[in-house]
Design an enzyme around this catalytic site. Structure first.
Site, PDB file in Angstrom:
ATOM      1  CG  ASP A  34       2.524  25.618 -21.317  1.00 45.87           C
ATOM      2  OD1 ASP A  34       3.313  26.499 -20.942  1.00 45.87           O
ATOM      3  OD2 ASP A  34       1.671  25.101 -20.565  1.00 45.87           O
ATOM      4  CB  ALA A 164      13.765  42.798 -15.911  1.00 44.19           C
ATOM      5  CG  LEU A 221      19.145  30.843  -6.336  1.00 41.33           C
ATOM      6  CD1 LEU A 221      19.306  29.852  -5.188  1.00 41.33           C
ATOM      7  CD2 LEU A 221      17.671  31.105  -6.572  1.00 41.33           C
ATOM      8  CB  ALA A 223      21.738  37.995 -10.166  1.00 41.52           C
ATOM      9  CG  ASN A 224      16.552  37.351  -9.386  1.00 42.45           C
ATOM     10  OD1 ASN A 224      16.761  38.342 -10.090  1.00 42.45           O
ATOM     11  ND2 ASN A 224      15.941  36.287  -9.837  1.00 42.45           N
ATOM     12  CB  CYS A 276      12.431  36.302  -9.927  1.00 39.09           C
ATOM     13  SG  CYS A 276      12.314  35.341 -11.420  1.00 39.09           S
ATOM     14  CE  LYS A 339       9.604  45.633 -14.472  1.00 42.68           C
ATOM     15  NZ  LYS A 339      10.870  44.947 -14.854  1.00 42.68           N
ATOM     16  NE  ARG A 346       4.341  34.883 -12.588  1.00 38.61           N
ATOM     17  CZ  ARG A 346       5.179  34.194 -13.358  1.00 38.61           C
ATOM     18  NH1 ARG A 346       5.425  32.926 -13.094  1.00 38.61           N
ATOM     19  NH2 ARG A 346       5.766  34.772 -14.385  1.00 38.61           N
TER      20      ARG A 346
HETATM   21  C1  UDX Z   1      13.899  40.200 -11.883  1.00 38.71           C
HETATM   22  C2  UDX Z   1      15.369  40.440 -12.291  1.00 38.71           C
HETATM   23  O1  UDX Z   1      15.574  41.841 -12.519  1.00 38.71           O
HETATM   24  C3  UDX Z   1      15.697  39.643 -13.552  1.00 38.71           C
HETATM   25  O2  UDX Z   1      17.063  39.780 -13.883  1.00 38.71           O
HETATM   26  C4  UDX Z   1      15.373  38.174 -13.301  1.00 38.71           C
HETATM   27  O3  UDX Z   1      15.587  37.424 -14.481  1.00 38.71           O
HETATM   28  C5  UDX Z   1      13.938  38.009 -12.848  1.00 38.71           C
HETATM   29  O4  UDX Z   1      13.665  38.821 -11.702  1.00 38.71           O
HETATM   30  P1  UDX Z   1      11.540  41.104 -12.735  1.00 38.71           P
HETATM   31  O5  UDX Z   1      10.997  40.450 -11.514  1.00 38.71           O
HETATM   32  O6  UDX Z   1      10.901  40.821 -14.047  1.00 38.71           O
HETATM   33  O7  UDX Z   1      13.089  40.723 -12.924  1.00 38.71           O
HETATM   34  O8  UDX Z   1      11.498  42.695 -12.546  1.00 38.71           O
HETATM   35  P2  UDX Z   1      12.437  43.774 -11.843  1.00 38.71           P
HETATM   36  O9  UDX Z   1      12.630  44.881 -12.794  1.00 38.71           O
HETATM   37  O10 UDX Z   1      13.659  43.178 -11.270  1.00 38.71           O
HETATM   38  O11 UDX Z   1      11.508  44.318 -10.665  1.00 38.71           O
HETATM   39  C6  UDX Z   1      11.146  43.523  -9.551  1.00 38.71           C
HETATM   40  C7  UDX Z   1      10.323  44.331  -8.575  1.00 38.71           C
HETATM   41  O12 UDX Z   1      11.118  45.309  -7.909  1.00 38.71           O
HETATM   42  C8  UDX Z   1       9.167  45.108  -9.214  1.00 38.71           C
HETATM   43  O13 UDX Z   1       8.027  45.020  -8.399  1.00 38.71           O
HETATM   44  C9  UDX Z   1       9.685  46.525  -9.282  1.00 38.71           C
HETATM   45  O14 UDX Z   1       8.656  47.469  -9.292  1.00 38.71           O
HETATM   46  C10 UDX Z   1      10.504  46.588  -8.006  1.00 38.71           C
HETATM   47  N1  UDX Z   1      11.552  47.619  -8.049  1.00 38.71           N
HETATM   48  C11 UDX Z   1      12.574  47.526  -8.941  1.00 38.71           C
HETATM   49  C12 UDX Z   1      11.498  48.680  -7.149  1.00 38.71           C
HETATM   50  O15 UDX Z   1      10.582  48.771  -6.339  1.00 38.71           O
HETATM   51  N2  UDX Z   1      12.499  49.623  -7.179  1.00 38.71           N
HETATM   52  C13 UDX Z   1      13.537  49.568  -8.061  1.00 38.71           C
HETATM   53  O16 UDX Z   1      14.405  50.450  -8.013  1.00 38.71           O
HETATM   54  C14 UDX Z   1      13.569  48.486  -8.974  1.00 38.71           C
HETATM   55  P1  ADP Z   2       7.846  31.625 -15.909  1.00 37.11           P
HETATM   56  O1  ADP Z   2       7.667  33.037 -15.441  1.00 37.11           O
HETATM   57  O2  ADP Z   2       8.932  30.900 -15.151  1.00 37.11           O
HETATM   58  O3  ADP Z   2       7.998  31.509 -17.376  1.00 37.11           O
HETATM   59  P2  ADP Z   2       5.087  30.709 -16.125  1.00 37.11           P
HETATM   60  O4  ADP Z   2       4.174  30.201 -15.059  1.00 37.11           O
HETATM   61  O5  ADP Z   2       4.737  31.949 -16.865  1.00 37.11           O
HETATM   62  O6  ADP Z   2       6.536  30.823 -15.441  1.00 37.11           O
HETATM   63  O7  ADP Z   2       5.289  29.568 -17.218  1.00 37.11           O
HETATM   64  C1  ADP Z   2       5.548  28.235 -16.964  1.00 37.11           C
HETATM   65  C2  ADP Z   2       4.730  27.375 -17.944  1.00 37.11           C
HETATM   66  O8  ADP Z   2       5.167  26.007 -17.823  1.00 37.11           O
HETATM   67  C3  ADP Z   2       3.218  27.364 -17.690  1.00 37.11           C
HETATM   68  O9  ADP Z   2       2.542  27.826 -18.851  1.00 37.11           O
HETATM   69  C4  ADP Z   2       2.891  25.874 -17.410  1.00 37.11           C
HETATM   70  O10 ADP Z   2       1.659  25.465 -17.986  1.00 37.11           O
HETATM   71  C5  ADP Z   2       4.045  25.160 -18.105  1.00 37.11           C
HETATM   72  N1  ADP Z   2       4.328  23.805 -17.595  1.00 37.11           N
HETATM   73  C6  ADP Z   2       4.507  23.408 -16.319  1.00 37.11           C
HETATM   74  N2  ADP Z   2       4.795  22.087 -16.245  1.00 37.11           N
HETATM   75  C7  ADP Z   2       4.799  21.625 -17.524  1.00 37.11           C
HETATM   76  C8  ADP Z   2       5.043  20.328 -18.139  1.00 37.11           C
HETATM   77  N3  ADP Z   2       5.353  19.254 -17.402  1.00 37.11           N
HETATM   78  N4  ADP Z   2       4.964  20.236 -19.479  1.00 37.11           N
HETATM   79  C9  ADP Z   2       4.654  21.327 -20.230  1.00 37.11           C
HETATM   80  N5  ADP Z   2       4.436  22.565 -19.723  1.00 37.11           N
HETATM   81  C10 ADP Z   2       4.494  22.715 -18.399  1.00 37.11           C
END
Ligand code: UDX
Ligand code: ADP
Length: 463
Positions: A34, A164, A221, A223-224, A276, A339, A346
């Site tokens: 990184d 997740a 895209l 699935a999310n 996401c 969560k 984020r």
């Molecule tokens: C999501 C997808 O689940 C995962 O497969 C993908 O790789 C990345 O995006 P994530 O964002 O980490 O994962 O968490 P997730 O459990 O999906 O929750 C997303 C948001 O929805 C959270 O803020 C959670 O609190 C909310 N949520 C989820 C609800 O409000 N109600 C629910 O029933 C489920």
């Molecule tokens: P994700 O949730 O997708 O993993 P993050 O923001 O947590 O996203 O992580 C992405 C990481 O990628 C950050 O730590 C950032 O510093 C790193 N990054 C971005 N661009 C580059 C690059 N060109 N070379 C190395 N690391 C990078």
């Protein structure tokens, strides 16, 4: 055969994914790199409590593999040069400028990675996109690699991550499926097979799906978008429940028992967050629009519109209930992460609820068991609604929940952390201004018990 992996990006995706690959494939050397030195230092911290990412079970896995076959460093070039396979796990935020502003994914970090791989590589490599990307990104990566490289052979695969946060390690150890998209050529199939062989170390072969690159990219895209749509659908109903006297939890349970609907992702909340959902749907909307499919774009955009509405109406309900003014009143926020079981903030609903309350000149006291104070201020400053100084004068962060709730007029529960249920709510009540309000944005707490103590309670989705 893949013997050496480089992962560019040591974030929420790259870190846990590589830790689990290292755990399950002791014969593969895994270098996670990184640009962010502080982040790499934290991954290398002797005290495993200081890892940059909090995920249940992650510290144990890192503790087991780090220094054996798992390494964290800022030496991106060396790690690329050594590797047979390079995972790109860098962030792809929504564009904040130019064409596609507010919707399209910003691919500048991906492009930089592709250019760096092209300039460094001296031996053939499989390049794997792991970040969530718009459809046809692999094509762009392929173009850069094949036209700016040193004549080295590259194969591009799409291998979207479905973990997740909060359950990342479990999701990685026991995935519902692993998806690998590759080119439909002899070399493409060979590259996909090499990656299948890595996952076969711990995932049953029937759960490893191979597709063409575009299907794989679009599946992520989709699935999310489907998951987020379920949350927005139940959240839309939560508002109707509140005015009709129904209880959204009872509705969720009743519809979730229909096996065609299923019970997961039907929990009404103050709004979904995370890196996401919003980004991927905006991306889908942008792609649909760019192909002239305005009805498709509008359909998916509504999922985001409803989510924004949910956050706003939750905040406005607090204002309305507190006699139409919160100016100068102290309000405690319990939970800042998007969560439970993660320190990631984020797009957390808490940020937007706090922002609305601060707009109404409330004083906000925040407590979260895992999120650091500097992150909370950085989230608020990023909105640019107020100056840094204003945020610091209106917001205080507490390391102790009882302290955060002391002398406040109201408490807003915005993350479903388990520990909130176990608090001494009588003690909290005794130290609050009266009437004492609790606004439960996660339908987490026992409302009857709170009412018995004397709280005035509001639970999302309950009339
Ligand atoms: C999501 C997808 O689940 C995962 O497969 C993908 O790789 C990345 O995006 P994530 O964002 O980490 O994962 O968490 P997730 O459990 O999906 O929750 C997303 C948001 O929805 C959270 O803020 C959670 O609190 C909310 N949520 C989820 C609800 O409000 N109600 C629910 O029933 C489920
Ligand atoms: P994700 O949730 O997708 O993993 P993050 O923001 O947590 O996203 O992580 C992405 C990481 O990628 C950050 O730590 C950032 O510093 C790193 N990054 C971005 N661009 C580059 C690059 N060109 N070379 C190395 N690391 C990078």
């Amino acid at each position: 055969m893949i013997k050496n992996i480089c992962c560019i990006g040591a974030g929420y995706v790259g870190g846990p994914t590589m830790a689990v690959i290292a755990l399950k494939c002791p014969d593969i050397k895994v270098n996670v790199v990184d640009l962010n030195e502080a982040r790499i230092d934290a991954w290398n911290d002797e005290n495993l409590d200081n890892l940059p990412i909090y995920e249940p079970g992650l510290a144990e896995v890192v503790g087991q593999c780090r220094g054996e076959n798992l390494f964290f460093s800022t030496d991106v070039n060396n790690a690329i040069a050594e590797a047979d396979a390079v995972f790109i796990s860098v962030n792809t935020p929504t564009k904040t400028y130019g064409v596609g502003k507010g919707q399209a994914a910003d691919l500048k970090y991906i492009e930089l990675c592709a250019r760096q791989i092209a300039s460094v590589a001296k031996t053939p490599k499989i390049v794997i996109e792991k970040s969530t990307l718009p459809v046809r990104t692999a094509e762009a990566i392929s173009n850069i690699l094949k036209n700016t490289g040193n004549g080295v052979e590259f194969q591009i695969l799409s291998n979207p991550e479905f973990l997740a946060e909060g359950t990342a390690v479990q999701d990685l150890l026991n995935p519902d499926r692993v998806l690998i998209g590759g080119e439909e050529t002899e070399e493409g199939k060979k590259a996909a097979q090499a990656l299948v062989d890595v996952y076969k170390n711990w995932v049953e072969p029937e759960k490893i799906l191979t597709t063409n690159v575009w299907s794989s990219e679009l599946s992520k895209l989709t699935a999310n978008a489907f998951l987020a749509q379920r949350v927005s659908s139940i959240n839309a109903l939560s508002e109707l429940c509140e005015v009709t006297g129904a209880d959204v939890n009872e509705v969720s349970k009743a519809i979730g028992t229909d096996s065609r609907i299923g019970s997961k992702f039907l929990k009404s909340s103050v709004g979904f967050g995370g890196s996401c959902f919003q980004k991927d749907i905006l991306n889908l909307v942008y792609i649909a629009k760019s192909y002239g499919l305005s009805q498709v774009a509008d359909y998916w955009e509504q999922v985001i519109i409803l989510n924004d509405h949910q956050k706003k109406r939750f905040a406005m309900n607090i204002v309305k209930t507190l006699f139409n003014t919160v100016s100068g009143k102290d309000i405690a926020i319990l939970g800042w992460a998007f969560k439970k079981d993660t320190n990631d903030t984020r797009e957390s609903a808490a940020i937007y609820v706090a922002d609305e309350l601060l707009n109404e000149r409330a004083c906000v006291k925040i407590y979260d068991p895992k999120v650091k104070e500097h992150q909370m201020f950085s989230d608020l400053d990023y909105l640019k609604t107020r100056t840094t100084e204003e945020n610091r004068s209106l917001v205080t962060v507490s390391l102790d929940p009882y302290e955060a709730c002391k002398d406040v007029h109201a408490i807003a529960v915005l993350t479903e952390w388990d520990e909130f249920k176990d608090y001494d709510w009588q003690k909290i009540y005794d130290n609050m201004k009266k009437p004492a309000f609790v606004f439960d944005g996660r339908a987490l707490l026992d409302q009857e018990q709170l009412a018995e103590i004397g709280f005035v309670t509001y639970k999302i989705g309950k009339g």
